[in-house]
Design an enzyme around this catalytic site. Structure first.
Site, PDB file in Angstrom:
ATOM      1  N   LYS A   1      39.183  67.393 -14.283  1.00  0.00           N
ATOM      2  CA  LYS A   1      39.577  66.627 -15.471  1.00  0.00           C
ATOM      3  C   LYS A   1      40.136  67.534 -16.557  1.00  0.00           C
ATOM      4  O   LYS A   1      41.089  67.167 -17.266  1.00  0.00           O
ATOM      5  CB  LYS A   1      38.371  65.836 -15.989  1.00  0.00           C
ATOM      6  CG  LYS A   1      37.917  64.751 -15.013  1.00  0.00           C
ATOM      7  CD  LYS A   1      36.602  64.132 -15.433  1.00  0.00           C
ATOM      8  CE  LYS A   1      36.152  63.070 -14.428  1.00  0.00           C
ATOM      9  NZ  LYS A   1      34.813  62.532 -14.749  1.00  0.00           N
TER      10      LYS A   1
ATOM     11  N   GLY B   1      32.164  53.830 -14.289  1.00  0.00           N
ATOM     12  CA  GLY B   1      31.749  52.440 -14.127  1.00  0.00           C
ATOM     13  C   GLY B   1      32.921  51.559 -13.773  1.00  0.00           C
ATOM     14  O   GLY B   1      34.072  51.857 -14.097  1.00  0.00           O
TER      15      GLY B   1
ATOM     16  N   VAL C   1      36.210  50.227  -8.516  1.00  0.00           N
ATOM     17  CA  VAL C   1      37.277  50.127  -9.514  1.00  0.00           C
ATOM     18  C   VAL C   1      38.279  49.036  -9.144  1.00  0.00           C
ATOM     19  O   VAL C   1      38.680  48.227  -9.986  1.00  0.00           O
ATOM     20  CB  VAL C   1      37.993  51.479  -9.693  1.00  0.00           C
ATOM     21  CG1 VAL C   1      39.144  51.357 -10.688  1.00  0.00           C
ATOM     22  CG2 VAL C   1      37.005  52.536 -10.160  1.00  0.00           C
TER      23      VAL C   1
ATOM     24  N   GLY D   1      22.961  55.125  -9.505  1.00  0.00           N
ATOM     25  CA  GLY D   1      24.364  55.107  -9.106  1.00  0.00           C
ATOM     26  C   GLY D   1      25.261  56.017  -9.923  1.00  0.00           C
ATOM     27  O   GLY D   1      26.482  55.990  -9.766  1.00  0.00           O
TER      28      GLY D   1
ATOM     29  N   ILE E   1      37.824  55.633 -21.835  1.00  0.00           N
ATOM     30  CA  ILE E   1      38.304  56.270 -23.068  1.00  0.00           C
ATOM     31  C   ILE E   1      39.806  56.533 -22.955  1.00  0.00           C
ATOM     32  O   ILE E   1      40.249  57.165 -21.995  1.00  0.00           O
ATOM     33  CB  ILE E   1      37.575  57.609 -23.315  1.00  0.00           C
ATOM     34  CG1 ILE E   1      36.068  57.444 -23.184  1.00  0.00           C
ATOM     35  CG2 ILE E   1      37.919  58.149 -24.695  1.00  0.00           C
ATOM     36  CD1 ILE E   1      35.305  58.753 -23.228  1.00  0.00           C
TER      37      ILE E   1
ATOM     38  N   LYS F   1      41.641  61.339 -10.135  1.00  0.00           N
ATOM     39  CA  LYS F   1      41.619  62.647 -10.805  1.00  0.00           C
ATOM     40  C   LYS F   1      41.851  63.789  -9.830  1.00  0.00           C
ATOM     41  O   LYS F   1      42.449  64.810 -10.186  1.00  0.00           O
ATOM     42  CB  LYS F   1      40.296  62.846 -11.535  1.00  0.00           C
ATOM     43  CG  LYS F   1      39.089  62.891 -10.638  1.00  0.00           C
ATOM     44  CD  LYS F   1      37.814  63.099 -11.408  1.00  0.00           C
ATOM     45  CE  LYS F   1      36.605  63.023 -10.477  1.00  0.00           C
ATOM     46  NZ  LYS F   1      36.437  61.689  -9.874  1.00  0.00           N
TER      47      LYS F   1
END
Length: 432
Positions: free
Chosen positions: A206, A303, A15, A188, A137, A106
């Protein structure tokens, strides 16, 4: 007026490197929208000598957190370290120093979100966490801003890409759980230790974040009913299809006058429900609001670049606040006390698959078990089986409480006619 905004980036993995790439590749667009350039001044890593494929200069990498926190020219901290203890301490130190924080973590936000948001308020700092749920999202911002004038009644979502990928392969390619998990690992989508995903823990974290925000309360992990996907038996997905359902590991959160209920478990969703067509590693969340009605948010749930896009969106929001001088002016205190429903107050329909001895009177005796606990049956079907010489009974109930369901399960397991309770699922997709 600032002539640039400097960022301290904590972590440079999947990330973190994605964030650096977006900030570099989109610098002209970002500068135009903000009026000033946004630059990464320092990056925290464990090994400063490691070769990295990046446009960033080697001398901005450091292994010393103090060098970033104590730098007065750094305006904003972006935490993408992962984990809990080290990341939480870094966020706390950043907020205490008066710096705004953007995090994708998270785990930290599920365990300590309210505490950290309170700390942000006390220190007039921003804390943004869009990327902690749903990858690319924009769920957090939608609940916090877009639907802030509405009263959210329920959320149902596929919020873990690993388990959704596995279930997609099992359903559409007839792969076993082990084969689908192996493919997810190879691509992955699954970690070397996939337990947090397949046991439902990742999705539960989450749902803690989403339900706390949607209902303006403090939901904790212990408030969430969690059941992973390892209980899914061979043949369950095919049976679901026969009855017009799709099996998904779904998170759900509901609120009414009796309180809230939050759960993560494999459920039967009607094939007509939009979530049933969400496949592979994609995520989606279905939101029910009093005013807006029903809406769904869909996209890549993980991702490098999808998640980095959410992080960068938060960076933009934090930068705007800094430039306008309104950073740290968001009220994060929950409006309501968290009142969690008892199992006797949680209602739904249930699918039960029971292996029984193939002899006269079994169906009558099992029906009496359901009657004993006040449950009526909508569907009863018998299938012969080859694995134990008995028969499989399929029982679909009308609406009952989770407590009734649990009581029936306990009674069936101790009934002489029953060989095994093979599987059970709550049927999701419609509000009571």
């Amino acid at each position: 007026m600032k002539n640039e905004i400097n960022i301290g980036l904590l972590g440079f993995g999947v990330v973190g490197s994605g964030v650096a790439k977006i900030l570099h590749d989109h610098q002209d667009d970002l500068s135009y929208k903000l009026g000033v350039p946004v630059k990464i001044k320092k990056v925290l890593v464990k090994d400063t000598e490691k070769e990295r494929d990046t446009e960033l200069q080697r001398d901005i990498f450091t292994a010393d957190l103090d060098e970033i926190i104590d730098d007065p020219s750094i305006d904003l901290i972006v935490e993408v370290i992962g984990g809990t203890s080290e990341a939480k301490q870094a966020i706390e130190r950043s907020l205490l120093s008066g710096k705004g924080v953007v995090t994708a973590n998270k785990d930290v936000m599920a365990e300590s979100g309210l505490e950290l948001l309170k700390l942000a308020d006390e220190n007039k700092s921003d804390l943004f966490y869009e990327a902690s749920v749903g990858g690319g999202i924009p769920l957090i911002r939608t609940l916090e801003d877009g639907l802030s004038s509405d009263r959210i009644r329920a959320l149902t979502g596929i919020v873990n890409g690993t388990t959704n990928f596995i279930l997609t392969k099992m359903k559409h390619e007839n792969k076993s759980y082990e084969e689908a998990l192996a493919e997810a690992t190879e691509l992955g989508f699954a970690e070397a230790d996939p337990s947090a995903d397949v046991d439902g823990i990742d999705a539960a974290r989450k749902m803690v974040i989403l339900s706390s925000l949607a209902f303006s309360t403090e939901v904790r992990m212990e408030d969430v009913f969690v059941r992973g996907m390892k209980d899914i038996k061979p043949g369950d997905l095919e049976l679901a299809e026969q009855f017009g359902y799709t099996v998904k590991l779904a998170g759900s959160a509901k609120k009414d006058d009796n309180g809230i209920e939050v759960a993560v478990e494999p459920v039967f969703l009607p094939n007509s429900h939009p979530l049933s067509s969400v496949n592979n590693e994609f995520n989606a969340v279905y939101v029910y609001g009093d005013a807006v009605g029903e809406t769904m948010f869909y996209g890549p749930g993980a991702g490098s670049l999808p998640t980095a896009t959410s992080v960068t969106s938060d960076i933009m929001a934090a930068c705007r606040n800094l430039l306008l001088g309104v950073n740290g002016k968001r009220l994060h205190a929950p409006q309501h006390t968290c009142k969690v429903k008892k199992d006797s107050q949680k209602f739904g329909r249930y699918f039960h698959r029971i292996s029984v001895k193939d002899k006269v009177g079994v169906l009558t005796r099992l029906s009496a078990v359901y009657s004993k606990f006040g449950a009526s049956l909508a569907t009863v079907i018998q299938h012969p089986n080859k694995h134990d010489g008995g028969a499989d009974l399929i029982m679909i109930t009308h609406e009952i409480s989770r407590q009734q369901h649990l009581d029936i399960m306990d009674e069936l397991k101790n009934t002489e006619d029953v060989i095994d309770v093979l599987s059970h699922y709550r049927i999701e997709g419609e509000l009571s």
